[in-house]
Design a protein around this motif. Structure first.
Motif, short mmCIF file in Angstrom:
data_model
loop_
_atom_site.label_atom_id
_atom_site.label_comp_id
_atom_site.label_asym_id
_atom_site.label_seq_id
_atom_site.Cartn_x
_atom_site.Cartn_y
_atom_site.Cartn_z
N CYS A 210 1.02 -1.17 0.09
CA CYS A 210 -0.02 -0.11 0.01
C CYS A 210 0.91 1.24 0.01
O CYS A 210 1.72 1.32 -0.86
N ASN A 237 1.41 0.97 -3.95
CA ASN A 237 0.36 1.61 -4.55
C ASN A 237 0.76 2.26 -5.70
O ASN A 237 2.11 2.76 -5.94
N CYS A 275 -0.38 -2.82 -5.03
CA CYS A 275 -1.60 -2.58 -4.31
C CYS A 275 -2.69 -1.57 -4.57
O CYS A 275 -2.72 -1.62 -6.10
N CYS A 276 -3.09 -0.82 -4.04
CA CYS A 276 -4.35 -0.02 -4.56
C CYS A 276 -4.09 0.73 -5.75
O CYS A 276 -2.92 1.60 -5.89
ZN LIG Z 1 -3.12 -0.70 -1.00
#
Ligand SMILES: [Zn+2]
Length: 292
Positions: A210, A237, A275-276
């Motif tokens: 993240c 991310n 991740c995101c």
């Molecule tokens: Zn994330």
């Protein structure tokens, strides 16, 4: 087989490509805002399998599971909380079907969403919740367990111990996004403290996921690698989350993201993914970069 040997076997063959974000991929398949993604393992297993399969097709050698929030504390208010073990087992089975013999299944455990240090949740309840989840993931046939997006070292340590009790290899990751250099967790934990403490708790690999973007994770990766001989796992991310017309957006493109992969490897990463804000397109771009 010794718990650490799967991790050792995977990393011995070179950098290992993991997967990208799941939430946004499920939203694209109809997951509503406010709906609990984990329960899709029971209600929409076909759509969850499509997400895992998209990552396997893109070149992921390790896929996670749709079980990030599937612990009894995080989902305490869900009407079907008593089906939590079933949600976890199904999550592993779904990823396993998508992985076939192409990828390993590393089962995801996220934070409980309550604060240990303020007494919002007590240690015994936290231990019990993570033990229940880890045992269900192991019963479902996971190859390993990934503790991810942790901010509190005490919570992460409890999760590692619960996961280790299953006998599976354990990857332990925290999210570094705070402090003036954005290199500490929300609770102020440094990468060095995380690496030392999570190794002591028994983790077989240590990482960061993240956060604020792949460039910020290069020095964090180096700090983790300097603090432990264990393999390093990094899933950043796609940049800092920004609001655009009330929607969260991430600005880093798949090619920009993939272009930073060699720097992450140089900094010591052995597992890389996203991740995101990342998607199967990011994993495809990373696969091309790794295959060079
Ligand atoms: Zn994330």
């Amino acid at each position: 087989m010794a718990a650490g040997s799967l991790i050792g076997d995977l990393t011995a063959a070179g950098p290992v490509l993991t997967d990208g974000a799941w939430g946004t991929e499920m939203q694209a398949r109809g997951l509503a805002a406010g709906e609990t993604p984990d329960f899709w393992n029971l209600s929409h297993p076909d759509h969850v399998e499509e997400v895992a399969r998209a990552y396997v097709t893109a070149g992921s050698q390790v896929v996670l599971t749709n079980t990030f929030r599937a612990n009894r504390i995080a989902l305490a208010r869900h009407v079907d909380v008593e089906r939590i073990a079933e949600v976890n087992r199904a999550g592993v089975e779904i990823s396993r079907r998508a992985a076939g013999d192409q990828a390993r299944v590393f089962a995801s455990i996220g934070p409980c969403g309550k604060l240990l240090m303020t007494g919002e949740v007590d240690e015994a309840a936290l231990r019990a919740a993570f033990a229940e989840q880890a045992q269900a993931l192991a019963a479902g046939g996971a190859d390993a367990i990934v503790i991810e997006t942790m901010s509190d070292l005490a919570e992460a340590g409890i999760a590692v111990e619960a996961a280790k009790a299953t006998g599976l290899p354990v990857v332990a990751c925290m999210v570094f996004d705070s402090g003036k250099n954005r290199d500490r967790t929300m609770m102020g934990v440094t990468p060095t403290q995380a690496a030392e403490e999570l190794a002591r708790a028994g983790a077989d690999a240590i990482g960061a996921n993240c956060g604020t973007g792949i460039e910020d994770y290069i020095p964090i990766c180096a700090s983790l690698a300097a603090a432990t001989p264990l393999p390093i796992w990094i899933k950043p991310n796609a940049g800092l989350p920004e609001l655009d017309n009330g929607e969260v957006v991430y600005r880093t493109s798949p090619s920009e993201f993939a272009a930073n992969v060699p720097k992450l490897l140089e900094a010591g990463a052995r597992f890389v993914g996203g991740c995101c804000g990342t998607s199967p397109r990011f994993i495809e771009a990373m696969r091309r970069e790794l295959d060079g």
